[in-house]
Design an enzyme around this catalytic site. Sequence first.
Site, PDB file in Angstrom:
ATOM      1  N   PRO A 131      14.697   8.300  12.339  1.00 53.90           N
ATOM      2  CA  PRO A 131      14.278   9.033  13.541  1.00 53.90           C
ATOM      3  C   PRO A 131      13.876   7.830  14.629  1.00 53.90           C
ATOM      4  O   PRO A 131      14.095   8.292  15.860  1.00 53.90           O
ATOM      5  CB  PRO A 131      12.913   9.269  12.820  1.00 53.90           C
ATOM      6  CG  PRO A 131      13.199   9.551  11.374  1.00 53.90           C
ATOM      7  CD  PRO A 131      14.324   8.491  11.088  1.00 53.90           C
ATOM      8  N   THR A 161      25.070  14.328   8.220  1.00 50.17           N
ATOM      9  CA  THR A 161      26.010  15.214   8.002  1.00 50.17           C
ATOM     10  C   THR A 161      26.447  15.439   6.460  1.00 50.17           C
ATOM     11  O   THR A 161      26.358  14.541   5.916  1.00 50.17           O
ATOM     12  CB  THR A 161      27.177  14.802   8.802  1.00 50.17           C
ATOM     13  OG1 THR A 161      27.212  14.599  10.164  1.00 50.17           O
ATOM     14  CG2 THR A 161      28.643  15.816   8.544  1.00 50.17           C
ATOM     15  N   GLU A 245      36.073   5.261  11.343  1.00 47.46           N
ATOM     16  CA  GLU A 245      35.069   6.520  11.851  1.00 47.46           C
ATOM     17  C   GLU A 245      35.395   6.833  13.213  1.00 47.46           C
ATOM     18  O   GLU A 245      35.713   8.077  13.521  1.00 47.46           O
ATOM     19  CB  GLU A 245      33.878   6.272  11.665  1.00 47.46           C
ATOM     20  CG  GLU A 245      32.890   7.235  11.927  1.00 47.46           C
ATOM     21  CD  GLU A 245      31.515   6.842  11.681  1.00 47.46           C
ATOM     22  OE1 GLU A 245      30.375   7.495  12.241  1.00 47.46           O
ATOM     23  OE2 GLU A 245      31.205   5.780  10.833  1.00 47.46           O
ATOM     24  N   ARG A 246      35.560   5.958  14.121  1.00 48.28           N
ATOM     25  CA  ARG A 246      35.473   6.408  15.648  1.00 48.28           C
ATOM     26  C   ARG A 246      36.874   6.771  15.909  1.00 48.28           C
ATOM     27  O   ARG A 246      36.915   7.830  16.677  1.00 48.28           O
ATOM     28  CB  ARG A 246      35.032   5.150  16.375  1.00 48.28           C
ATOM     29  CG  ARG A 246      33.493   4.917  16.421  1.00 48.28           C
ATOM     30  CD  ARG A 246      33.234   3.419  16.752  1.00 48.28           C
ATOM     31  NE  ARG A 246      31.660   3.293  16.631  1.00 48.28           N
ATOM     32  CZ  ARG A 246      31.249   2.256  16.700  1.00 48.28           C
ATOM     33  NH1 ARG A 246      31.448   1.117  16.961  1.00 48.28           N
ATOM     34  NH2 ARG A 246      29.548   2.132  16.555  1.00 48.28           N
ATOM     35  N   GLY A 343      33.194  35.463  32.993  1.00 47.51           N
ATOM     36  CA  GLY A 343      32.057  35.946  31.947  1.00 47.51           C
ATOM     37  C   GLY A 343      32.323  36.026  30.579  1.00 47.51           C
ATOM     38  O   GLY A 343      31.373  35.694  29.685  1.00 47.51           O
ATOM     39  N   THR A 368      27.356   6.534  20.547  1.00 52.83           N
ATOM     40  CA  THR A 368      27.403   7.237  21.835  1.00 52.83           C
ATOM     41  C   THR A 368      28.142   6.785  22.891  1.00 52.83           C
ATOM     42  O   THR A 368      28.643   5.459  22.694  1.00 52.83           O
ATOM     43  CB  THR A 368      25.943   7.186  22.545  1.00 52.83           C
ATOM     44  OG1 THR A 368      25.646   5.845  22.760  1.00 52.83           O
ATOM     45  CG2 THR A 368      24.893   7.739  21.799  1.00 52.83           C
TER      46      THR A 368
END
Length: 384
Positions: A131, A161, A245-246, A343, A368
């Site tokens: 957190p 995940t 992983e990336r 739309g 990120t």
Amino acid sequence: MERGLYTPDHEDFRASVRKFVEREIVPHRQKWEEQRLVDRQVWQVAARQGIIGLGVPEEYGGGGESDIRFRSVVMEELAAVGAASVQLGFSLTEDIAMPYFLELGNEEQKQRWLPGLAAGELISAIAMTEPDAGSDLQGMRTTAVREGDHWLLNGTKTFITNGIQADLVIVAARTEPSAGSRGISLFVVERNTPGFDRGRKLEKIGLHGQDTAELFFRDARVPAANLLGEPGSGLRHLMRCLPRERLAIAMSAQAAAEAAFGWTLEYVRERTAFGRPIATFQNTAFALAEMRTELDVSQAFIDRAMLALNANQLTVEDAAKAKWWATELQQRITDRGLQLHGGYGYMAEYPIAQAFLDGRVQSIYGGTTEIMKEIISRPLIRPS
């Protein structure tokens, strides 16, 4: 443009994957989105079809195939039907957690866990994020203290995940608080470990079928035999596995962007305005040209990165380049595609709308975009 990446073996595999997706994924995808969970049995069916467990050596029940191009095929076929939640669940085990078991596990651990993972009977997760510490791995607060034949884990992980369904969770924890980056270790926490609890299934704006959870460790008693790799070397192990992983995230982003372009192209060819297909208007045609060019250029770099990974030559910087570029491209392509749908692009029954929501997190998890740029810039600004 011909890619030249795949061999006939890859295309034969694609045909098998496509049949699996049509039979086992498409009829159930909407149900999984609504129940906020992909049925566990799909992992087992995928394993029987040789679609997961590919990288596990044959002696442990897997396919013994380390070529990442086979994983690329699976990602492309899942993306084509908008099954982003299934793709992420599979990728977490196959591309993110599995390398830790393969590279760091001792023989006893491999014998204990790899057969179940290869058979789809065990689902895995990896718990790094906390957190108060997202991309800052050195800021983690979860601790592990040795007590006889066990380690006592205490802390909280979030945004995990496969967190609800996971049978094996690779947890990063501080074992030497005063040692800084050299005081982090990795542990495999099994489903019924005393003191290990799962929190709520987190509500997300997209990827509704993929279970994401909070995990709590309150004096969780983890056997000493579940230490993965060397004590105090967890951060080094993480850094070694993160490029794979990336790249996997980049591959999935590229596949999703390609699918979004395909849906858009089909729509603008069929949809008419002022008596002609909207694809024939210059604004639409130029948008299509831009998207096709961006996709092809991006794909060329990712294909090169896949071959580099196969040759054990993928650098940390190139993995970061692929990750930030492809995930940002995915968002641009999906956004443009939604706009060209008008739309209807805002209607949930259209795949472009769901893809718009599912793809937003790609530039966040796994590091990120800002962190990727930081990684790429470091060697550039370092004094020569």
